[in-house]
Scaffold this motif. Structure first.
Motif, PDB file in Angstrom:
ATOM      1  N   LEU A  47      39.684  10.676 -56.566  1.00 42.54           N
ATOM      2  CA  LEU A  47      38.516  10.588 -57.663  1.00 42.54           C
ATOM      3  C   LEU A  47      37.886  12.149 -57.794  1.00 42.54           C
ATOM      4  N   VAL A  48      37.126  11.965 -59.006  1.00 38.62           N
ATOM      5  CA  VAL A  48      36.496  13.405 -59.285  1.00 38.62           C
ATOM      6  C   VAL A  48      35.063  13.389 -59.368  1.00 38.62           C
ATOM      7  N   VAL A  49      34.416  14.248 -58.763  1.00 42.79           N
ATOM      8  CA  VAL A  49      32.940  14.365 -58.945  1.00 42.79           C
ATOM      9  C   VAL A  49      32.661  14.750 -60.172  1.00 42.79           C
ATOM     10  N   ASP A  50      31.986  14.039 -60.901  1.00 39.98           N
ATOM     11  CA  ASP A  50      31.726  14.520 -62.669  1.00 39.98           C
ATOM     12  C   ASP A  50      30.673  15.431 -62.526  1.00 39.98           C
ATOM     13  N   TYR A  51      29.804  15.000 -61.495  1.00 48.26           N
ATOM     14  CA  TYR A  51      28.361  15.980 -61.629  1.00 48.26           C
ATOM     15  C   TYR A  51      27.653  15.807 -60.330  1.00 48.26           C
ATOM     16  N   VAL A  52      26.995  16.920 -59.729  1.00 44.84           N
ATOM     17  CA  VAL A  52      26.302  16.957 -58.593  1.00 44.84           C
ATOM     18  C   VAL A  52      24.795  17.026 -59.085  1.00 44.84           C
ATOM     19  N   SER A  53      23.878  16.282 -58.922  1.00 45.03           N
ATOM     20  CA  SER A  53      22.505  16.141 -59.329  1.00 45.03           C
ATOM     21  C   SER A  53      21.831  16.618 -58.005  1.00 45.03           C
ATOM     22  N   HIS A  54      21.110  17.899 -58.216  1.00 43.64           N
ATOM     23  CA  HIS A  54      20.325  18.568 -57.142  1.00 43.64           C
ATOM     24  C   HIS A  54      18.921  18.112 -57.427  1.00 43.64           C
ATOM     25  N   VAL A  55      18.761  16.913 -56.932  1.00 50.56           N
ATOM     26  CA  VAL A  55      17.387  16.243 -57.077  1.00 50.56           C
ATOM     27  C   VAL A  55      16.435  16.777 -56.076  1.00 50.56           C
ATOM     28  N   GLY A  56      16.665  17.169 -54.953  1.00 47.86           N
ATOM     29  CA  GLY A  56      15.773  17.668 -54.245  1.00 47.86           C
ATOM     30  C   GLY A  56      14.955  19.055 -54.781  1.00 47.86           C
ATOM     31  N   ALA A  57      15.912  19.952 -55.424  1.00 49.39           N
ATOM     32  CA  ALA A  57      15.583  20.923 -55.913  1.00 49.39           C
ATOM     33  C   ALA A  57      14.704  21.009 -57.175  1.00 49.39           C
ATOM     34  N   MET A  58      14.980  19.877 -57.957  1.00 54.76           N
ATOM     35  CA  MET A  58      14.298  19.529 -58.976  1.00 54.76           C
ATOM     36  C   MET A  58      12.977  18.979 -58.620  1.00 54.76           C
ATOM     37  N   PHE A  73      12.070  16.589 -49.373  1.00 54.81           N
ATOM     38  CA  PHE A  73      13.159  16.871 -48.889  1.00 54.81           C
ATOM     39  C   PHE A  73      13.369  18.561 -48.548  1.00 54.81           C
ATOM     40  N   GLU A  74      14.182  18.679 -47.563  1.00 53.87           N
ATOM     41  CA  GLU A  74      14.514  19.999 -47.443  1.00 53.87           C
ATOM     42  C   GLU A  74      15.649  20.535 -48.551  1.00 53.87           C
ATOM     43  N   ALA A  75      16.425  19.273 -48.617  1.00 59.91           N
ATOM     44  CA  ALA A  75      17.379  19.350 -49.522  1.00 59.91           C
ATOM     45  C   ALA A  75      17.950  18.302 -50.175  1.00 59.91           C
ATOM     46  N   PHE A 106      24.440   9.882 -52.256  1.00 55.76           N
ATOM     47  CA  PHE A 106      23.383  10.944 -52.076  1.00 55.76           C
ATOM     48  C   PHE A 106      23.568  11.520 -50.646  1.00 55.76           C
ATOM     49  N   VAL A 107      23.043  12.759 -50.479  1.00 59.39           N
ATOM     50  CA  VAL A 107      22.743  13.258 -49.310  1.00 59.39           C
ATOM     51  C   VAL A 107      21.478  13.854 -49.198  1.00 59.39           C
ATOM     52  N   ALA A 108      20.692  13.802 -48.261  1.00 60.90           N
ATOM     53  CA  ALA A 108      19.333  14.192 -48.203  1.00 60.90           C
ATOM     54  C   ALA A 108      18.851  14.689 -46.727  1.00 60.90           C
ATOM     55  N   ASP A 109      18.154  15.697 -46.786  1.00 54.80           N
ATOM     56  CA  ASP A 109      17.781  16.228 -45.584  1.00 54.80           C
ATOM     57  C   ASP A 109      16.304  16.276 -45.609  1.00 54.80           C
ATOM     58  N   LYS A 110      15.732  15.243 -44.527  1.00 53.99           N
ATOM     59  CA  LYS A 110      14.382  14.737 -44.598  1.00 53.99           C
ATOM     60  C   LYS A 110      13.669  15.482 -43.676  1.00 53.99           C
ATOM     61  N   GLY A 111      14.135  16.626 -43.219  1.00 53.73           N
ATOM     62  CA  GLY A 111      13.469  17.665 -42.452  1.00 53.73           C
ATOM     63  C   GLY A 111      13.815  17.357 -40.835  1.00 53.73           C
ATOM     64  N   ASN A 112      13.685  16.036 -40.526  1.00 47.40           N
ATOM     65  CA  ASN A 112      13.977  15.770 -39.301  1.00 47.40           C
ATOM     66  C   ASN A 112      15.384  14.946 -38.960  1.00 47.40           C
ATOM     67  N   GLU A 113      16.141  14.552 -40.275  1.00 43.04           N
ATOM     68  CA  GLU A 113      17.253  14.112 -40.154  1.00 43.04           C
ATOM     69  C   GLU A 113      18.093  14.043 -41.633  1.00 43.04           C
ATOM     70  N   VAL A 114      19.258  14.040 -41.470  1.00 42.99           N
ATOM     71  CA  VAL A 114      20.142  14.138 -42.502  1.00 42.99           C
ATOM     72  C   VAL A 114      20.632  12.637 -42.825  1.00 42.99           C
TER      73      VAL A 114
END
Length: 143
Positions: A47-58, A73-75, A106-114
């Motif tokens: 499969l192809v990743v069409d887009y990576v949305s950087h939600v944490g940065a936004m 989020f940390e990220a 999604f992948v999210a770093d909540k500070g104490n866990e990913v």
């Protein structure tokens, strides 16, 4: 009510965390390693990743603009992709399943866990998509 309890029990067994339509898995990996693992799991299926949305940065960038100083989020990134085969199957079953495409993990770093996760889909044909997302998420966290 009994049917709901059985369904909830089945979903709880199938996924480590289930809350408000989202399935998540935790990992000891860093955010960067988990994000790489998600992308690799998607690409590894052809499969192809069409887009990576950087939600944490936004969210971090716009917090003060909306009157908040809360760091969420940390990220956090969402990998957006589609599968021609899976999408065709579910949309042929019901044309309105187009509303669920494309798909995201999604992948999210909540500070104490990913955490790695995805949105749950309705019963029926869309469970094919949910199974695909679950395979990707589990592979990414090493389950």
């Amino acid at each position: 009510m009994k049917r709901f309890a059985v369904t909830l029990a089945a979903l709880t067994i199938a996924a480590p965390a289930f809350a408000e339509g989202v399935t998540t898995y935790t990992t000891d990996a860093s955010f960067e390693d988990a994000a790489f693992a998600v992308e690799s799991a998607i690409i590894g299926r052809g499969l192809v990743v069409d887009y990576v949305s950087h939600v944490g940065a936004m969210l971090e960038r716009t917090g003060t603009d909306v009157g908040s100083d809360v760091k969420l989020f940390e990220a956090a990134d969402v990998f957006i992709f589609c599968s021609a085969v899976t999408s065709r199957n579910v949309i042929e079953a019901d044309l309105l399943n187009i509303a669920h495409c494309p798909y995201g993990v999604f992948v999210a770093d909540k500070g104490n866990e990913v955490i790695v996760g995805y949105r749950n889909y309705p019963e029926g044909a869309m469970q094919e998509v949910q199974s695909l997302l679950d395979e990707i998420a589990q592979e990414a966290v090493g389950d």
